[in-house]
Design a protein around this motif. Structure first.
Motif, PDB file in Angstrom:
ATOM      1  N   SER A 129      61.451  -5.294 -11.736  1.00  0.00           N
ATOM      2  CA  SER A 129      60.431  -5.197 -10.998  1.00  0.00           C
ATOM      3  C   SER A 129      60.454  -3.742 -10.374  1.00  0.00           C
ATOM      4  O   SER A 129      61.411  -3.010 -10.137  1.00  0.00           O
ATOM      5  N   LEU A 179      49.057 -19.586  -4.520  1.00  0.00           N
ATOM      6  CA  LEU A 179      49.941 -18.794  -3.855  1.00  0.00           C
ATOM      7  C   LEU A 179      50.220 -18.958  -2.396  1.00  0.00           C
ATOM      8  O   LEU A 179      49.011 -19.208  -1.774  1.00  0.00           O
ATOM      9  N   ASP A 180      51.385 -18.718  -1.826  1.00  0.00           N
ATOM     10  CA  ASP A 180      51.503 -18.729  -0.447  1.00  0.00           C
ATOM     11  C   ASP A 180      51.364 -17.367   0.136  1.00  0.00           C
ATOM     12  O   ASP A 180      50.927 -16.387  -0.722  1.00  0.00           O
ATOM     13  N   LYS A 214      53.911 -15.873  -3.447  1.00  0.00           N
ATOM     14  CA  LYS A 214      54.709 -16.609  -4.191  1.00  0.00           C
ATOM     15  C   LYS A 214      53.989 -18.026  -4.799  1.00  0.00           C
ATOM     16  O   LYS A 214      53.166 -18.424  -3.960  1.00  0.00           O
ATOM     17  N   ARG A 215      54.212 -18.781  -5.946  1.00  0.00           N
ATOM     18  CA  ARG A 215      53.669 -19.801  -6.365  1.00  0.00           C
ATOM     19  C   ARG A 215      54.199 -20.686  -5.416  1.00  0.00           C
ATOM     20  O   ARG A 215      55.082 -21.130  -5.088  1.00  0.00           O
ATOM     21  N   GLN A 216      53.085 -21.656  -4.965  1.00  0.00           N
ATOM     22  CA  GLN A 216      53.471 -22.701  -4.106  1.00  0.00           C
ATOM     23  C   GLN A 216      53.143 -24.150  -4.911  1.00  0.00           C
ATOM     24  O   GLN A 216      53.282 -25.186  -4.350  1.00  0.00           O
ATOM     25  N   ASP A 256      53.552  -8.047  -0.661  1.00  0.00           N
ATOM     26  CA  ASP A 256      52.889  -9.183  -0.784  1.00  0.00           C
ATOM     27  C   ASP A 256      52.223  -9.246  -2.047  1.00  0.00           C
ATOM     28  O   ASP A 256      52.131 -10.099  -3.101  1.00  0.00           O
ATOM     29  N   SER A 316      54.074  -9.034  -5.351  1.00  0.00           N
ATOM     30  CA  SER A 316      54.646 -10.256  -5.795  1.00  0.00           C
ATOM     31  C   SER A 316      53.633 -11.280  -6.366  1.00  0.00           C
ATOM     32  O   SER A 316      53.846 -11.879  -7.055  1.00  0.00           O
ATOM     33  N   ALA A 317      52.285 -11.214  -5.654  1.00  0.00           N
ATOM     34  CA  ALA A 317      51.337 -11.846  -6.383  1.00  0.00           C
ATOM     35  C   ALA A 317      50.862 -11.555  -7.778  1.00  0.00           C
ATOM     36  O   ALA A 317      50.654 -12.462  -8.686  1.00  0.00           O
ATOM     37  N   TYR A 325      52.925 -10.194  -9.832  1.00  0.00           N
ATOM     38  CA  TYR A 325      53.781 -11.033 -10.948  1.00  0.00           C
ATOM     39  C   TYR A 325      53.612 -12.498 -10.828  1.00  0.00           C
ATOM     40  O   TYR A 325      53.761 -13.060 -12.014  1.00  0.00           O
ATOM     41  N   SER A 326      53.355 -13.129  -9.904  1.00  0.00           N
ATOM     42  CA  SER A 326      52.827 -14.626  -9.879  1.00  0.00           C
ATOM     43  C   SER A 326      51.812 -15.034 -10.690  1.00  0.00           C
ATOM     44  O   SER A 326      51.938 -16.098 -11.467  1.00  0.00           O
TER      45      SER A 326
END
Length: 377
Positions: free
Chosen positions: A247, A316-317, A321-323, A355, A358-359, A361-362
């Motif tokens: 990453s 996503l949260d 991140k995946r929620q 953030d 991160s999204a 990648y998610s």
């Protein structure tokens, strides 16, 4: 904007209850959505052309728009307005005329129902979009990284960010630029303190930069030196360095701990990007600002710019991140990218900062996608 029939109903006020679109109840995407500068008034269609042109309406001064879906639809309408209505720009895929794309946008601007497939299919054909390898489409994400910078060179901020040089210098190699070929020519837009983060900005095509004088700007892609792009992660992996997850954050931390490796790692990428400084959001290939969670880069040979798509994406949260579970999202085909090739290949803009990274990648992976096309009548 659009004071006639196209703006008689705002999507923000008409979609309610359990059918509300995800932007209304998920803080993630909206937390990344900075106030967008208004795009200006729509211009009337160009006159004196031989082919009929699309023309929407008469427009007055733009009004603030809080709904990102409506803003995206208006941007698509603006980009389609003035084009030849019978032109078809995607010969290898969904080769739909601009007239039909515009009619689809107009119908969505007055849509008063759910943005779920079961509701949309009453007035729109849902044309499945898939990659060659799978019945679903392949997604990646892109975002706007954050830089710290100075308007003058200092001991801490000593890495230059250049604007586009004169034509005789635009094809300099990355190595030549790194060794001072542009020094002293007055081309510095800013000075930053982290060379790898500048590389990330070059990969993503833009950055938000916070200056030591308290000002904030966007560094937006202006041009490049025409050389081939090679990912630093590929170089590090080929060298056998034990970094762990490749990453951006992890590579940045590792290179900070191994500064002797940084110069060769950076120069393993022959491409160099030049930037403009602006106060606007990063611009898409369609000429409008990106909209987090909705703007996508496409291969316009298959999916024409101006298209509206519906995708089932991970929920996503607030940290990207995946929620668990999925949600249906309206997407706008507004951008392109050198790595975005083929039908069913999309790059979703996820916003600004860590953030948003991160999204990005998610959302990477295979997801169901439909292109919305208005039904006749």
């Amino acid at each position: 904007m659009l004071q006639r029939h196209l703006a008689t109903v705002l999507l923000a006020g008409t979609i309610t209850g359990s059918a509300a679109p995800s932007w209304a109840d998920a803080p993630l995407w909206e937390s990344w959505s900075q106030p967008y500068p208004q795009r200006g008034e729509f211009a009337p269609s160009r006159q004196g052309t031989l082919q009929p042109r699309l023309q929407l309406a008469t427009y007055s001064a733009p009004a603030p728009l809080s709904n990102p879906i409506q803003q995206g639809l208006l941007d698509l309408a603006h980009s389609l307005e003035g084009k030849s209505q019978w032109e078809r720009a995607a010969p290898l895929g969904n080769n739909i005329a601009n007239k039909t794309l515009m009619e689809t946008v107009k119908r969505l601007l007055t849509w008063q129902d759910s943005l779920e497939p079961a509701a949309l299919e009453r007035q729109f054909d849902l044309v499945s979009v898939s990659s060659k390898a799978d019945s679903k489409a392949q997604f990646t994400g892109y975002y706007t990284p954050v830089l710290q910078g100075s308007r003058t060179r200092t001991a801490q901020f000593n890495i230059p960010v250049y604007r586009t040089p004169p034509s005789n210098l635009r094809r300099l190699s990355h190595n030549e630029i790194a060794h001072g070929a542009l020094t002293g020519k007055g081309l510095e837009v800013a000075w930053v303190n982290n060379a790898y983060l500048l590389y990330i900005a070059q990969v993503q095509g833009a950055a938000r930069i916070y200056f030591t004088d308290g000002s904030v700007s966007t560094l937006d892609y202006a041009s490049d030196n025409g050389r081939e792009f090679k990912a630093i992660s590929t170089y590090l992996a080929a060298k056998g360095y034990k970094i762990g997850a490749l990453s951006h954050n992890n590579i940045n931390r590792w290179l900070l701990d191994h500064p002797a490796i940084l110069p060769d790692a950076l120069l393993s990428n022959p491409r160099y990007i030049f930037f403009n400084e602006t106060q606007e959001s990063p611009q898409t290939a369609s000429g409008h600002g990106v909209i987090p969670g909705h703007t996508i880069a496409v291969d316009s040979r298959y999916i024409p710019h101006g298209s509206v798509l519906l995708a089932e994406l991970p929920r996503l949260d607030a940290l990207g991140k995946r929620q668990g579970g999925t949600e249906w999202r309206i997407l706008f085909a507004q951008d392109h990218g050198r790595a975005i090739k083929g039908n069913g290949r999309f790059d979703l803009y996820t916003g600004v900062g860590g953030d948003a990274e991160s999204a990005a990648y998610s959302v990477t992976g295979l997801h169901r996608v439909f292109m919305l096309v208005r039904k006749p009548g």
